[in-house]
Design a protein around this motif. Structure first.
Motif, PDB file in Angstrom:
ATOM      1  N   LYS A 283       0.825  -1.211   0.000  1.00 17.26           N
ATOM      2  CA  LYS A 283       0.000   0.000   0.000  1.00 17.26           C
ATOM      3  C   LYS A 283       0.860   1.262   0.000  1.00 17.26           C
ATOM      4  CE  LYS A 283      -0.774   0.219   5.061  1.00 17.26           C
ATOM      5  NZ  LYS A 283       0.138  -0.887   5.384  1.00 17.26           N
TER       6      LYS A 283
ATOM      7  N   GLU B 100      -1.119 -11.592  -3.913  1.00 19.24           N
ATOM      8  CA  GLU B 100      -1.851 -10.493  -3.269  1.00 19.24           C
ATOM      9  C   GLU B 100      -1.717  -9.213  -4.088  1.00 19.24           C
ATOM     10  OE1 GLU B 100      -4.131  -8.421  -0.357  1.00 19.24           O
ATOM     11  OE2 GLU B 100      -3.980 -10.500  -1.062  1.00 19.24           O
TER      12      GLU B 100
ATOM     13  N   ARG C 270      -4.167  -9.139  -6.909  1.00 21.22           N
ATOM     14  CA  ARG C 270      -5.525  -8.843  -6.446  1.00 21.22           C
ATOM     15  C   ARG C 270      -5.706  -7.351  -6.190  1.00 21.22           C
ATOM     16  NH1 ARG C 270      -8.299  -7.621  -2.194  1.00 21.22           N
ATOM     17  NH2 ARG C 270      -6.444  -7.521  -0.854  1.00 21.22           N
ATOM     18  N   ILE C 271      -4.725  -6.742  -5.496  1.00 23.67           N
ATOM     19  CA  ILE C 271      -4.830  -5.325  -5.143  1.00 23.67           C
ATOM     20  C   ILE C 271      -4.768  -4.453  -6.398  1.00 23.67           C
ATOM     21  CG2 ILE C 271      -3.649  -3.437  -3.958  1.00 23.67           C
ATOM     22  CD1 ILE C 271      -2.827  -5.418  -1.802  1.00 23.67           C
TER      23      ILE C 271
ATOM     24  N   LYS D 161      -5.641  -5.158  -9.400  1.00 23.93           N
ATOM     25  CA  LYS D 161      -6.904  -5.275 -10.134  1.00 23.93           C
ATOM     26  C   LYS D 161      -8.008  -4.488  -9.450  1.00 23.93           C
ATOM     27  CE  LYS D 161     -10.107  -8.671 -12.089  1.00 23.93           C
ATOM     28  NZ  LYS D 161     -10.407 -10.111 -12.255  1.00 23.93           N
ATOM     29  N   SER D 162      -8.077  -4.589  -8.122  1.00 24.72           N
ATOM     30  CA  SER D 162      -9.145  -3.897  -7.387  1.00 24.72           C
ATOM     31  C   SER D 162      -8.991  -2.386  -7.455  1.00 24.72           C
ATOM     32  CB  SER D 162      -9.156  -4.357  -5.924  1.00 24.72           C
ATOM     33  OG  SER D 162      -7.992  -3.925  -5.246  1.00 24.72           O
ATOM     34  N   GLN D 163      -7.733  -1.897  -7.575  1.00 28.78           N
ATOM     35  CA  GLN D 163      -7.502  -0.451  -7.613  1.00 28.78           C
ATOM     36  C   GLN D 163      -7.517   0.112  -9.033  1.00 28.78           C
ATOM     37  OE1 GLN D 163      -3.967   0.592  -5.393  1.00 28.78           O
ATOM     38  NE2 GLN D 163      -4.808  -0.115  -3.449  1.00 28.78           N
ATOM     39  N   GLY D 164      -7.670  -0.755 -10.018  1.00 22.94           N
ATOM     40  CA  GLY D 164      -7.839  -0.270 -11.388  1.00 22.94           C
ATOM     41  C   GLY D 164      -6.568   0.146 -12.095  1.00 22.94           C
TER      42      GLY D 164
END
Length: 403
Positions: A223, A253, A256-257, A259-262
């Protein structure tokens, strides 16, 4: 015949030391270089010397010994690492009879009179390298000053790190013997290779875009890295990040992150192309690091923002022309980072905000290039002295091989 000072020292050593078991494996065939080190820097300088000798002469083994704390160095075939034996004549004899070293390279100081005396008796060529004033200041010399002179006479050559150490050696030696100052020896690393055709292809795909690298990233650092990248991209829209996780689970991980944050991601191992709008290149194979350290002029070395991971080796990216940013938790490589930071080749950050500022500042100017040059100078330091030491070792090994 041993001097009265040495006899007195050995008697005291026998009465104050605990008997030591010799846990040594079988000695390998061929030349064996014995080195005595006192910190990570001297250990790496020793390894570099032996690597050079290997390329010049063929296979040779390395026995690395230390006084108190084992240096953190990579495991290599033909390399052994043990604590120095307790300093008694009997233990020293067993040590030497087992290992039969071809030559002894003693770094820094913290001299062991009994071991050095027995090494001299065994006719092992000894060199004192990069002597340091504080490591030469031993209490035993105060009550047995003649022992210091006798101990130093066992060395074929004496070399000091600086003028203060040279002065100490001259005071201990009590003669006008030549004592040169050669500073520190080179600690160059063998950098990971990069396929030239792939390097050219990636460079063409990036087409002059600014790039920074975040390597060895742990899950709780993702992050921070992504936050820093998002902030700097607002200013520099063409900026690309090469993201390398510390392990495969972290890579999963990260996928995944991202992809989720675009984010617009190139998954390198999937064969995705690097396009003009690619924001992040996700790399999952550490074998490619030689490529990415060359591509990126600026590298953030992870496993350092949070405790428990203790950082990673900064000399590899530095040797490939990448300026270094790192977090405060680099306990396993403190001396390496401190050395690079002292010459302006590395910068420490404490959090995502500090990382953002460092990336923005260093990429917006020529500072990263200046840092990379400073890193190259630091890693090249001591090359001339190292060449001279290798020449001396070569000459000594040649005499051992002559019938």
């Amino acid at each position: 015949m041993s001097s009265l000072s040495l006899i007195a020292y050995k008697a005291l050593a026998r009465s104050t030391t605990i008997p030591q078991t010799d846990p040594y494996p079988e000695r390998p065939d061929g030349p064996l270089i014995w080195g005595v080190v006192h910190d990570e820097h001297s250990a790496r300088a020793l390894i570099h010397l032996v690597e050079r000798l290997h390329h010049l002469r063929g296979p040779c083994s390395l026995l690395m010994t230390y006084a108190d704390k084992a240096p953190r160095v990579p495991d290599r075939k033909g390399q052994f690492c043990f604590q120095l034996p307790v300093d008694t004549g009997e233990t020293a004899q067993r040590f030497l009879e087992h290992w039969k070293p071809s030559i002894c390279l003693w770094f820094g100081g913290d001299l062991r009179p009994a071991l050095i005396a027995e090494t001299n008796v065994a006719k092992v060529h000894m060199m004192l390298l990069s002597a340091e004033e504080h490591l030469l200041d031993q209490s035993v010399w105060r009550w047995l000053p003649s022992l210091a002179r006798e101990t130093l006479r066992s060395f074929a050559s004496l070399a000091a790190r600086d003028q203060a150490a040279q002065k100490s050696l001259r005071k201990m030696n009590g003669t006008q013997r030549d004592i040169e100052i050669h500073g520190t020896l080179q600690i160059a690393v063998v950098p990971p290779a990069a396929n030239e055709s792939v390097f050219t292809e990636v460079s063409n795909d990036l087409n002059g875009r600014p790039v920074w690298l975040a390597s060895n990233i742990q899950e709780d650092e993702l992050k921070d890295v992504l936050k820093a990248h998002r902030e700097v991209v607002k200013i520099n829209h063409r900026l690309a990040l090469v993201l390398v996780a510390a392990s495969f689970p972290v890579s999963v991980e990260a996928r995944r992150i991202l992809k989720s944050q675009g984010w617009r991601v190139c998954h390198w191992e999937d064969g995705d192309p690097i396009e003009e709008n690619t924001q992040i290149i996700l790399v999952e194979e550490p074998e490619d690091m030689g490529l990415w350290y060359r591509i990126a002029p600026l590298s953030f070395l992870g496993s350092s923002l949070r405790p428990h991971f203790n950082g990673c080796d900064p000399y590899v990216p530095a040797s490939l022309g990448s300026a270094v940013i790192y977090g405060p938790n680099v306990r396993h490589h403190t001396s390496s980072y401190s050395r690079l930071a002292a010459v302006g080749a590395a910068r420490i950050v404490k959090d995502a905000e500090g990382l953002t500022m460092a990336v923005e500042t260093l990429l917006a100017s020529d500072q990263s290039a200046l840092m990379a040059h400073a890193a190259w100078v630091a890693i090249s330091e001591g090359a001339e002295a190292t060449d001279a030491v290798i020449e001396s070792i070569q000459a000594q090994l040649d005499t051992l091989e002559t019938p």
